[in-house]
Each structure stands twice: as C-alpha cells, then as structure tokens.
Scaffold this motif. Sequence first.
Motif, short mmCIF file in Angstrom:
data_model
loop_
_atom_site.label_atom_id
_atom_site.label_comp_id
_atom_site.label_asym_id
_atom_site.label_seq_id
_atom_site.Cartn_x
_atom_site.Cartn_y
_atom_site.Cartn_z
N ILE A 32 1.07 -1.38 -0.28
CA ILE A 32 0.22 -0.55 0.06
C ILE A 32 0.52 1.22 -0.21
O ILE A 32 0.51 2.17 -0.94
CB ILE A 32 -1.19 0.11 1.43
N ILE A 33 1.35 1.77 1.12
CA ILE A 33 2.49 2.70 0.94
C ILE A 33 3.47 2.89 -0.06
O ILE A 33 3.47 4.00 -0.84
CB ILE A 33 3.45 2.39 2.51
N HIS A 34 3.67 1.68 -1.16
CA HIS A 34 4.66 1.96 -2.28
C HIS A 34 4.36 1.85 -2.93
O HIS A 34 4.21 2.88 -4.12
CB HIS A 34 5.24 0.01 -2.45
N ARG A 35 2.79 1.83 -3.78
CA ARG A 35 1.78 2.07 -4.84
C ARG A 35 1.21 3.93 -4.09
O ARG A 35 1.23 3.77 -5.37
CB ARG A 35 0.80 1.57 -4.20
N ALA A 36 1.60 4.01 -3.36
CA ALA A 36 0.81 5.34 -2.67
C ALA A 36 2.41 6.56 -3.19
O ALA A 36 2.08 7.48 -2.55
CB ALA A 36 0.42 5.40 -1.06
N ALA A 49 -1.72 6.72 4.19
CA ALA A 49 -1.51 6.47 2.83
C ALA A 49 -2.82 4.82 3.54
O ALA A 49 -3.10 4.86 2.09
CB ALA A 49 -0.52 5.79 2.30
N ILE A 50 -2.23 4.79 3.97
CA ILE A 50 -2.94 3.51 5.07
C ILE A 50 -4.34 3.26 5.57
O ILE A 50 -5.82 2.65 5.14
CB ILE A 50 -2.25 3.03 6.47
N THR A 51 -4.26 4.84 5.67
CA THR A 51 -5.62 4.83 5.96
C THR A 51 -6.60 5.68 4.78
O THR A 51 -8.22 4.76 4.95
CB THR A 51 -5.91 6.39 6.88
N LYS A 52 -5.90 5.91 3.87
CA LYS A 52 -7.16 6.25 2.83
C LYS A 52 -7.52 4.91 2.11
O LYS A 52 -8.19 4.78 1.62
CB LYS A 52 -5.70 7.26 1.70
N TRP A 53 -6.25 3.96 1.88
CA TRP A 53 -5.96 2.70 1.32
C TRP A 53 -7.63 2.06 2.31
O TRP A 53 -8.57 1.56 1.89
CB TRP A 53 -5.04 1.74 1.28
N VAL A 54 -8.12 2.03 3.32
CA VAL A 54 -9.03 1.23 4.32
C VAL A 54 -10.19 1.95 3.92
O VAL A 54 -11.30 1.33 4.03
CB VAL A 54 -8.41 1.66 5.77
N GLN A 55 -10.04 3.27 3.77
CA GLN A 55 -11.51 4.18 4.46
C GLN A 55 -11.77 4.17 2.39
O GLN A 55 -13.27 3.80 2.25
CB GLN A 55 -10.69 5.54 3.97
N PHE A 150 -13.20 11.72 6.08
CA PHE A 150 -12.99 12.38 6.81
C PHE A 150 -11.11 12.12 7.04
O PHE A 150 -10.93 10.73 6.55
CB PHE A 150 -13.00 11.61 8.48
N LYS A 151 -10.63 13.39 7.34
CA LYS A 151 -9.17 13.54 7.15
C LYS A 151 -8.63 12.93 8.46
O LYS A 151 -9.25 12.79 9.37
CB LYS A 151 -8.72 14.72 7.04
N LEU A 152 -7.99 12.60 8.86
CA LEU A 152 -7.28 12.21 10.12
C LEU A 152 -7.12 12.89 11.22
O LEU A 152 -7.79 14.14 11.26
CB LEU A 152 -5.53 11.84 10.62
N ASN A 153 -7.69 12.42 12.22
CA ASN A 153 -8.16 13.36 13.19
C ASN A 153 -9.73 14.23 13.43
O ASN A 153 -9.53 14.90 13.92
CB ASN A 153 -6.76 14.49 13.66
N GLN A 154 -10.19 13.75 12.29
CA GLN A 154 -11.48 14.20 12.85
C GLN A 154 -12.27 12.99 12.50
O GLN A 154 -11.88 11.88 12.46
CB GLN A 154 -11.74 14.69 10.69
N SER A 155 -13.52 12.55 13.10
CA SER A 155 -14.58 12.63 13.81
C SER A 155 -15.44 13.01 14.39
O SER A 155 -15.67 14.07 14.00
CB SER A 155 -13.78 11.91 15.60
N VAL A 156 -16.62 11.87 14.11
CA VAL A 156 -18.21 11.85 14.91
C VAL A 156 -17.46 12.81 16.19
O VAL A 156 -17.10 12.11 16.70
CB VAL A 156 -18.74 11.11 14.18
N PRO A 157 -18.99 13.05 16.01
CA PRO A 157 -19.41 13.73 17.63
C PRO A 157 -19.41 12.86 18.58
O PRO A 157 -20.06 12.00 18.64
CB PRO A 157 -20.58 14.50 17.29
#
Length: 214
Positions: A32-36, A49-55, A150-157
């Motif tokens: 994943i990180i190589h492809r990114a 990269a891992i976060t976006k792939w999972v999302q 959602f970006k890193l450190n952004q969450s639902v209430p």
Amino acid sequence: MEQRFKVVVEYLRRLIEDGLRDRFVRQKAIEIIHRAGVKQHDELGEITAITKWVQNNVHYVKDPWAVEYFMTARRILKDVDAGQSGADCDDFVIVWASLLGALGYQTGAIIVDSNKDGVFNHVMGCVKTMGPTKKYGNKWIVAELIFPNFKLNQSVPISRVYPLIADASTSRTPIHHQNIAGGINSLSGGPSGSLGTGYKHPYSRVLGFIQDKR
C-alpha cells in the motif's frame, strides 16, 4: 451489559494484536505505501496512505441484528482482494490498526458513544508516530475509517471514550489458532468464550468462522 462490553473489547484488542504480527498483513501494508509513493521515513505519509486505502477499499456493511461478527485482518484483506468486502466499524479498525502495527506503529481503538445515550456504539482507530510531528506533536492521532471523506484527527461527535491499545509484544496463541467455539481453549484458558470472567459472550459461537476463513 458491562461484562458483555468487556468481552467484545477484548476480542477486538486481540484481533489487532494478531493482525500486526501476521506477515501477510505486513506485506499488504508495504504494498500500500509503495503504491501510494510514500517516501522513506515519512511517518504521516505512511499513516495517511494506510488510512485512505482502508477508507476507500473496505466496504462498510452492518453486522446482522444482535450478532457481533469479528474477522481477522487477513480475512478482511482477502475479502477486499476478492471483491467481497463487507465489514463494520470494528472490522475497519482491526485491519487498519493491524496494517499500521505491522509497519511498527503503536495502534489501538477508541470505542465511543456517538449518540450521547450512554451506550458505546462506534469504534475509531488511533495511532501514534514514533517521533513528534509538527502537526500532531506526540499526541495520539484519531482516524474515523468508515467515512472516506474524513481526514486524520477528524471524527464524528462523541460524548464518552473508552481507549484500547494493542500490545505488540504479546506471546499468546493467535485467536484463529484457538478453538473458540468448541470449548477446548478460550482466550484466557477458561470456558469457551468466557475470557475468564465467568461471562459467556452470547455470540461467541459466531467467532468459529475465524478459524475456517483465515
């Protein structure tokens, strides 16, 4: 309810610990990180990269009513590769935390009350970089995984938080090698599905599929 919650949390933690030690998971994380196109030593780049792939690749599907399914990180990744992904928020966290843990990051889960009704009903991931960053310092970084925008450190209430950190140094037998449903071994050596608490998870039999669908 409190005992049931503790059992569910323990399964979640141990599946993350199992996943981050799985070579199959590590190889997928590296792919994943190589492809990114992430450069060496770019910790936030790897996490992003891992976060976006999972999302964007794990498909959100709710569990059956009143049944709690759990899957190994390997199973989730194989389902994605086969075009058969179907996972809920705890599965998203299992595979995400396992992928990042396999790359050397300290990871875990944050179980939250997102409805402000006193019930823990949602799971998000959390990760910590090895060194301080300009953006986050030494703080834990939260990842909301079931919403691709959602970006890193952004969450639902959220109104209540229950943190859960995986122990990468554990030497216990992985869950998929244990006869959870058959009563031979439990996660703690007690009766099947009890975790040694005296409480038997009402849906622990569902976890038998972990052994056969690894």
